[in-house]
Design an enzyme around this catalytic site. Structure first.
Site, PDB file in Angstrom:
ATOM      1  N   ARG A 240       0.756  -1.104  -0.271  1.00  0.00           N
ATOM      2  CA  ARG A 240      -0.098  -0.119   0.107  1.00  0.00           C
ATOM      3  C   ARG A 240       1.054   1.379   0.018  1.00  0.00           C
ATOM      4  NH1 ARG A 240      -3.498  -2.559  -1.713  1.00  0.00           N
ATOM      5  NH2 ARG A 240      -5.427  -2.958  -0.934  1.00  0.00           N
ATOM      6  N   GLU A 269      -4.155   7.443  -5.353  1.00  0.00           N
ATOM      7  CA  GLU A 269      -4.072   6.765  -6.645  1.00  0.00           C
ATOM      8  C   GLU A 269      -5.374   7.267  -7.737  1.00  0.00           C
ATOM      9  OE1 GLU A 269      -3.760   2.573  -6.221  1.00  0.00           O
ATOM     10  OE2 GLU A 269      -1.971   2.828  -5.092  1.00  0.00           O
ATOM     11  N   HIS A 288      -0.845   0.060 -10.198  1.00  0.00           N
ATOM     12  CA  HIS A 288      -1.539  -0.935  -8.985  1.00  0.00           C
ATOM     13  C   HIS A 288      -2.213  -2.234  -9.977  1.00  0.00           C
ATOM     14  CE1 HIS A 288      -3.818  -0.910  -5.171  1.00  0.00           C
ATOM     15  NE2 HIS A 288      -3.448  -1.978  -5.466  1.00  0.00           N
TER      16      HIS A 288
HETATM   17  C1  DGY Z   1      -5.609  -5.901  -3.305  1.00  0.00           C
HETATM   18  O1  DGY Z   1      -6.139  -6.987  -3.662  1.00  0.00           O
HETATM   19  O2  DGY Z   1      -5.617  -5.279  -2.001  1.00  0.00           O
HETATM   20  C2  DGY Z   1      -4.512  -5.447  -4.272  1.00  0.00           C
HETATM   21  O3  DGY Z   1      -4.004  -4.167  -4.016  1.00  0.00           O
HETATM   22  C3  DGY Z   1      -5.223  -5.313  -5.601  1.00  0.00           C
HETATM   23  O4  DGY Z   1      -6.230  -4.078  -5.590  1.00  0.00           O
END
Ligand code: DGY
Length: 323
Positions: A240, A269, A288
């Site tokens: 993250r 984002e 991402h």
């Molecule tokens: C998640 O599944 O948390 C990944 O970051 C993809 O969005």
């Protein structure tokens, strides 16, 4: 009997929608992504189940607006966009999708690592800008070997562990730091050695982040940490964005306090074309896409629906936060 109502903040695979339509009255948001909060607040009022995505912030206010909600099923392994404590208090179950995206995300972390060490994307930009001739000399454009380098994995859970497997095959030395104990057997299989957080920071040639975003990890990687890292070290983040202080990272990259970074996630984002990271050459930027493969996204859709089906009927989702 009246069908239960389910709202999706984005669409899912056809097979998943078909499955949902058999059981529920469904509505799919089709406008702007992410759905504006004011719209979601209106929708959440009367639904029994919600399917959401990482960009939908499901906070106290939204949870309070929901009168019948039994389950929030998120199409993601991360759930920091949901106030899970409050959902639990309100007896709303929360399902999420780990496991099925482990390989895809570890693959992406590994590919980002190769990319930034071998300067693949940077070379792509050089060619596209017609500058290949400027790097003709044998020493004009050199990267870094992976073999023999120390990879520090921050968080040796599912994804971190799978990354270790890949790194082992590339003859890398693996050290890790983890909140919870990791079994000796897992350490042995992966060839990974536990070290303190401090040692992971100072000894790694590459650090890859695989922890959730929490109060404890928020902005953890800041200038203090970058200054402790080797000048030749690289930072990889597929977890993250908020785990890194982006402003400090930009300074660290520009001032060559660390050698480079490869990122799939950002503080906010999507990033715009004017974002300062875009001007920096020693950074690889991905949009991402950790879990974004055809196969993985289908498995996530299947699991999201299964979690919803269980939660809406008062049962614990297969992967459940809280209860
Ligand atoms: C998640 O599944 O948390 C990944 O970051 C993809 O969005």
């Amino acid at each position: 009997m009246k069908k239960k109502r389910v709202f999706l903040t984005r669409t899912l695979h056809d097979f998943a929608l078909k499955e949902l339509k058999k059981r529920y009255q469904i509505e799919i948001h089709s406008g702007k992504i992410p759905i504006p909060k004011i719209k979601l607040e209106l929708k959440i009022k009367n639904i029994d189940g919600l399917i959401c995505f990482p960009y939908d912030k499901i906070d106290k206010e939204l949870i309070d607006a929901a009168k019948n909600l039994k389950v929030i099923s998120t199409y993601s392994v991360g759930f920091d966009h949901i106030d899970t404590q409050y959902a639990k208090k309100k007896k709303i179950r929360v399902g999420y999708t780990p496991e099925v995206l482990t390989d895809a995300t570890a693959d992406l972390a590994f590919s980002l690592m190769i990319d930034v060490l071998r300067r693949v994307s940077e070379g792509d930009r050089i060619i596209r800008h017609g500058k290949w001739k400027q790097i003709y000399g044998a020493y004009d454009y050199v990267g870094t070997d992976l073999q023999g380098k120390t990879l520090g994995i921050f968080g040796l859970g599912r994804i971190g562990g799978t990354l270790a497997k890949r790194a082992k095959a590339f003859d890398m030395k693996i050290i890790y730091h983890n909140r919870k104990d990791v079994s000796k057997n897992k350490e042995k299989i992966l060839g990974a050695k536990y070290v303190t957080f401090e040692k992971m920071i100072t000894d790694s040639d590459i650090i890859s982040i695989h922890v959730p975003h929490t109060k404890e990890t928020n902005q953890l990687f800041d200038m203090k940490i970058f200054k402790k890292m080797k000048k030749t070290a690289f930072l990889i983040n597929t977890a993250r964005g908020k785990i890194i202080n982006e402003k400090d990272l930009i300074t660290a990259l520009n001032k060559k306090i660390i050698a480079g970074a490869a990122l799939d996630v950002y503080e906010s984002e999507p990033i715009s074309k004017n974002h300062p990271l875009i001007k920096i050459q020693n950074v690889v930027l991905a949009p991402h896409i950790g879990s974004s493969t055809d196969e993985t996204r289908a498995k996530m859709a299947e699991l999201t629906v299964k979690n919803l089906n269980l939660g809406i009927n008062g049962k614990s989702p297969i992967y459940s936060v809280g209860y």
